[in-house]
Design a protein around this motif. Sequence first.
Motif, PDB file in Angstrom:
ATOM      1  N   GLU A  73      -8.729  -4.457  -2.101  1.00 37.48           N
ATOM      2  CA  GLU A  73      -9.179  -3.376  -1.737  1.00 37.48           C
ATOM      3  C   GLU A  73     -10.678  -3.067  -1.641  1.00 37.48           C
ATOM      4  OE1 GLU A  73      -7.237  -4.017  -4.438  1.00 37.48           O
ATOM      5  OE2 GLU A  73      -7.439  -2.438  -6.233  1.00 37.48           O
ATOM      6  N   PHE A  84      -2.150  -8.081  10.026  1.00 37.34           N
ATOM      7  CA  PHE A  84      -1.138  -8.984   9.747  1.00 37.34           C
ATOM      8  C   PHE A  84      -0.165  -9.784  10.846  1.00 37.34           C
ATOM      9  CE2 PHE A  84      -0.426  -8.225   5.120  1.00 37.34           C
ATOM     10  CZ  PHE A  84      -1.549  -7.470   4.902  1.00 37.34           C
ATOM     11  N   VAL A  88       3.965  -5.003   7.351  1.00 40.13           N
ATOM     12  CA  VAL A  88       5.071  -4.625   6.309  1.00 40.13           C
ATOM     13  C   VAL A  88       5.561  -3.311   6.563  1.00 40.13           C
ATOM     14  CG1 VAL A  88       5.631  -4.566   4.048  1.00 40.13           C
ATOM     15  CG2 VAL A  88       3.835  -6.095   4.667  1.00 40.13           C
TER      16      VAL A  88
ATOM     17  N   GLU B 382       5.860  -6.357  -3.649  1.00 41.06           N
ATOM     18  CA  GLU B 382       4.566  -7.004  -3.735  1.00 41.06           C
ATOM     19  C   GLU B 382       4.109  -7.030  -2.256  1.00 41.06           C
ATOM     20  OE1 GLU B 382       2.845  -7.670  -6.175  1.00 41.06           O
ATOM     21  OE2 GLU B 382       4.363  -6.902  -7.426  1.00 41.06           O
ATOM     22  N   ARG B 383       4.650  -7.268  -1.322  1.00 41.79           N
ATOM     23  CA  ARG B 383       4.085  -7.364  -0.122  1.00 41.79           C
ATOM     24  C   ARG B 383       3.612  -5.910   0.519  1.00 41.79           C
ATOM     25  NH1 ARG B 383       7.756  -8.620   4.350  1.00 41.79           N
ATOM     26  NH2 ARG B 383       8.767  -7.128   3.382  1.00 41.79           N
ATOM     27  N   ALA B 384       4.607  -5.110   0.248  1.00 45.03           N
ATOM     28  CA  ALA B 384       3.925  -3.624   0.604  1.00 45.03           C
ATOM     29  C   ALA B 384       2.686  -3.199  -0.084  1.00 45.03           C
ATOM     30  CB  ALA B 384       5.075  -2.675   0.378  1.00 45.03           C
ATOM     31  N   PHE B 386       0.584  -5.297  -1.193  1.00 42.12           N
ATOM     32  CA  PHE B 386      -0.713  -6.006  -0.778  1.00 42.12           C
ATOM     33  C   PHE B 386      -1.040  -5.422   0.449  1.00 42.12           C
ATOM     34  CE2 PHE B 386      -2.478  -9.245   1.967  1.00 42.12           C
ATOM     35  CZ  PHE B 386      -3.813  -9.522   1.258  1.00 42.12           C
ATOM     36  N   TYR B 387      -0.168  -4.937   1.236  1.00 41.02           N
ATOM     37  CA  TYR B 387      -0.446  -4.327   2.689  1.00 41.02           C
ATOM     38  C   TYR B 387      -1.442  -3.154   2.304  1.00 41.02           C
ATOM     39  CZ  TYR B 387       0.333  -2.732   7.395  1.00 41.02           C
ATOM     40  OH  TYR B 387       0.246  -2.257   8.566  1.00 41.02           O
ATOM     41  N   LEU B 388      -0.979  -2.440   1.530  1.00 41.96           N
ATOM     42  CA  LEU B 388      -1.822  -1.072   1.063  1.00 41.96           C
ATOM     43  C   LEU B 388      -3.167  -1.227   0.369  1.00 41.96           C
ATOM     44  CD1 LEU B 388       0.986   1.242  -0.586  1.00 41.96           C
ATOM     45  CD2 LEU B 388       0.178   1.165   1.955  1.00 41.96           C
ATOM     46  N   ARG B 389      -3.061  -2.466  -0.216  1.00 38.46           N
ATOM     47  CA  ARG B 389      -4.487  -2.904  -0.757  1.00 38.46           C
ATOM     48  C   ARG B 389      -5.320  -3.414   0.168  1.00 38.46           C
ATOM     49  NH1 ARG B 389      -3.796  -6.457  -5.949  1.00 38.46           N
ATOM     50  NH2 ARG B 389      -5.902  -5.611  -6.420  1.00 38.46           N
ATOM     51  N   ILE B 393      -6.762   0.806  -0.124  1.00 40.52           N
ATOM     52  CA  ILE B 393      -6.099   1.650  -1.419  1.00 40.52           C
ATOM     53  C   ILE B 393      -5.882   0.853  -2.679  1.00 40.52           C
ATOM     54  CG2 ILE B 393      -4.128   3.132  -1.923  1.00 40.52           C
ATOM     55  CD1 ILE B 393      -3.463   3.226   1.161  1.00 40.52           C
ATOM     56  N   PRO B 394      -6.524   1.373  -3.563  1.00 42.36           N
ATOM     57  CA  PRO B 394      -6.549   0.664  -5.008  1.00 42.36           C
ATOM     58  C   PRO B 394      -5.398   0.515  -5.408  1.00 42.36           C
ATOM     59  CG  PRO B 394      -8.294   2.416  -4.862  1.00 42.36           C
ATOM     60  CD  PRO B 394      -7.457   2.783  -3.508  1.00 42.36           C
ATOM     61  N   GLN B 395      -5.122  -0.546  -6.439  1.00 40.89           N
ATOM     62  CA  GLN B 395      -3.865  -0.837  -6.730  1.00 40.89           C
ATOM     63  C   GLN B 395      -3.064   0.311  -7.492  1.00 40.89           C
ATOM     64  OE1 GLN B 395      -3.840  -4.309  -9.098  1.00 40.89           O
ATOM     65  NE2 GLN B 395      -1.776  -4.661  -8.869  1.00 40.89           N
ATOM     66  N   GLU B 397      -3.427   3.350  -7.024  1.00 42.28           N
ATOM     67  CA  GLU B 397      -3.025   4.259  -6.092  1.00 42.28           C
ATOM     68  C   GLU B 397      -1.791   3.800  -5.147  1.00 42.28           C
ATOM     69  OE1 GLU B 397      -5.129   6.583  -2.655  1.00 42.28           O
ATOM     70  OE2 GLU B 397      -6.510   6.077  -4.458  1.00 42.28           O
ATOM     71  N   LEU B 401       1.866   5.358  -4.731  1.00 41.23           N
ATOM     72  CA  LEU B 401       2.016   5.914  -3.296  1.00 41.23           C
ATOM     73  C   LEU B 401       3.549   5.249  -2.991  1.00 41.23           C
ATOM     74  CD1 LEU B 401       0.393   7.140  -0.959  1.00 41.23           C
ATOM     75  CD2 LEU B 401       0.475   4.817   0.028  1.00 41.23           C
ATOM     76  N   LEU B 402       3.745   4.044  -3.253  1.00 42.08           N
ATOM     77  CA  LEU B 402       5.090   3.271  -3.167  1.00 42.08           C
ATOM     78  C   LEU B 402       6.096   3.787  -3.988  1.00 42.08           C
ATOM     79  CD1 LEU B 402       3.984  -0.488  -2.800  1.00 42.08           C
ATOM     80  CD2 LEU B 402       4.677   1.154  -0.876  1.00 42.08           C
ATOM     81  N   ALA B 405       7.119   7.152  -2.725  1.00 41.82           N
ATOM     82  CA  ALA B 405       7.883   7.030  -1.228  1.00 41.82           C
ATOM     83  C   ALA B 405       9.239   6.647  -1.712  1.00 41.82           C
ATOM     84  CB  ALA B 405       7.243   5.956  -0.382  1.00 41.82           C
ATOM     85  N   ARG B 408      11.255   9.777  -2.115  1.00 43.51           N
ATOM     86  CA  ARG B 408      11.126  10.813  -1.295  1.00 43.51           C
ATOM     87  C   ARG B 408      12.500  11.337  -0.762  1.00 43.51           C
ATOM     88  NH1 ARG B 408       5.915  10.033   0.525  1.00 43.51           N
ATOM     89  NH2 ARG B 408       5.420  11.279  -1.214  1.00 43.51           N
TER      90      ARG B 408
END
Lengths: 255, 433
Positions: A73, A84, A88, B382-384, B386-389, B393-395, B397, B401-402, B405, B408
Amino acid sequence: MLKIENLHARVEGKDILKGLSLTVKPGEVHAIMGPNGAGKSTLGNVLSGREGYEVTAGSVSWNGIDLLALEPEARAAAGVFLAFQYPVEIPGVNNTYFLRAALNAQRKARGEAELDSMQFLKLVREKLKIMQISDELLHRAVNEGFSGGEKKRNEIFQMAVLEPRLAILDETDSGLDIDALKQVAGGVNALRSPERSFLVVTHYQRLLDYIVPDHVHVLAGGRIVESGDKTLAHKLEEHGYAWLAEHGEPAGAQA
Amino acid sequence: MSEPAVPFVASTLAAPLPPSGIGWLDEARRENLAAFADAGLPDTRVEAWKYTALRALAQRRFVQGDAQAATREVDAAALALPGLDGPRLVFVNGVFRGDLSDLANLPAGLTLQPLSQALAQDAEPLRFALSRRYRERGDAFARLNAAQAADGVVLRVAAGAKIATPVQLAFVGVAAEGELAWHARTVVELGEGAELALVERHVGSGVARQLGTLVADLVLRDDARLSHVLVQDAAPEAVLVHRHALQLGARAHVSLHALELGGSLVRHDLQAELAGDGARLDTRGVFVPRGRQHIDTQLAIRHQALDTASSSTWRGVADGRARGVFRGAIVVAPGADGADARLSNKNLLLSPNAEIDTKPELEIYADEVQAAHGATVGQLDERALFYLRSRGIPQAEARTLLTAAFCRAVLDDLPDAALREHLDGLLAVRLPA
């Protein structure tokens, strides 16, 4: 400026990068080409900080800071963006919400004011126009049920909104038909600027017809074995990667 | 009967039964208490309690009923629900509180009163519900509730009446001097074609080391519709055992949304009988045990008539050393042809010491049945993450978020937007980072 020196990296106990060195100046577009298994995707993953990639030697300096010491981040906040190869799918997270959270997290980390929803919407509208994509993608969950082309367009759209200073495109052309490829390339070209550098990682020369690079490097056996201008890409297209083995440097593809 | 050795049982039997002055009710209370005394608390050999051990609870002594409940201070903010200002019934430690309730200007067709009052006025309409003897081995708390519950809710909607404003029921647990046990009983009846939205909440105020039991019977006559939102946010130390038993007539429809957030040990039994042709039940729920919380949800749905449908989507998220239990049992009885039964329970473990046990069960004895059920337990993708980070987006958070979701799907189809937003917010602050 990005300065990669003698980079060695290992994945699952296997050495993939074996002494890669590369310098990318602001505004430059560098293409990294190479055969499968050469370490192309590993480079993007190491630069963006994915877990499981162990750097065993070498350094990466980004505008004077040690990029490898930063969390993913923090790299993003420092202006590094990875498009990517396989974006994802994240069900339940709205694309717009995600992008605003990402942008504001980066701004916060840089000590800039966060955007409220009105300001963000205005920015998004501008970028949609530049990218020439419809706002339909915005209302869906991140990449969920997107076609291959939509996923790649979404990556480029994110790049447009986040305005990175180093964009790494990891085989962005893979799985795209010619129309989608042109659209994605058009988006990238619209984002070229004197402050923004690009690393375009690709297996095929085709993408480079639309995103014309300043420099082309051939990555084989975990190292840059050949560098040149855009004509190098054409040579590779004509002769194949096997040509490298005969041409001076050994390809080292036995790694 | 020999002297019970179990402190929980002994302390319970030491308390006098609430006097009602109604012969059939006193008799039902005595018999249910006797059954409770005989069988005591179930152990984990009883299938319905397989994953919820009561050994620690059995060692505790509880005082039955709170004599000071009428004057306990309650944090009014804990009771406020934005956008909801309709009829409201509030109970503090199981006792009706008129000062906190709102029973003025009830809409036409709605009867809403505390059980204590209804029994004093005319007990006869409640005879069927309150005469019940609980006979299952796992029914200890229902027996206890039947013996001891002196208050609760009586809610009736007249045939054809469509109640526009949601009715709120709030059960507040407030710290008392000792360890307190309270019991509340709810009886809801919707007449033919009646419609009602019900918001039921358990909230805690202060350090409330207590046991609450709630038994609710909800009967829907033909073509009735009920939207039931259940928010369990009891005090962190509280033990809560609650049970909802639904009965659906022909073409009746129940849509239930449940949030299980609070309490130290919580057990929820949700039982439904689709008794009339074309009856439909949709349940959506999420349980979020953290720390050392233990939350056990037991869903039992019986399809008994033609062309009935049930759809259940539940999510569990466990963190710390928490434990979640989910059992989803669906029976399609002989003759219930054309049934459509769907159940999905997905679970997320956020810590290596958290545990969720899930058990979908499907028994089909009818023809032309469509059924699907599935359960999973997994970790964050884990892939999602990393995608957000990688987008900045800090870990912590990104994890939240995930996780949000993931939950949801449970609230997405709640029609009341203001309520949905409120529940979303409630869930968001409860989700572990």
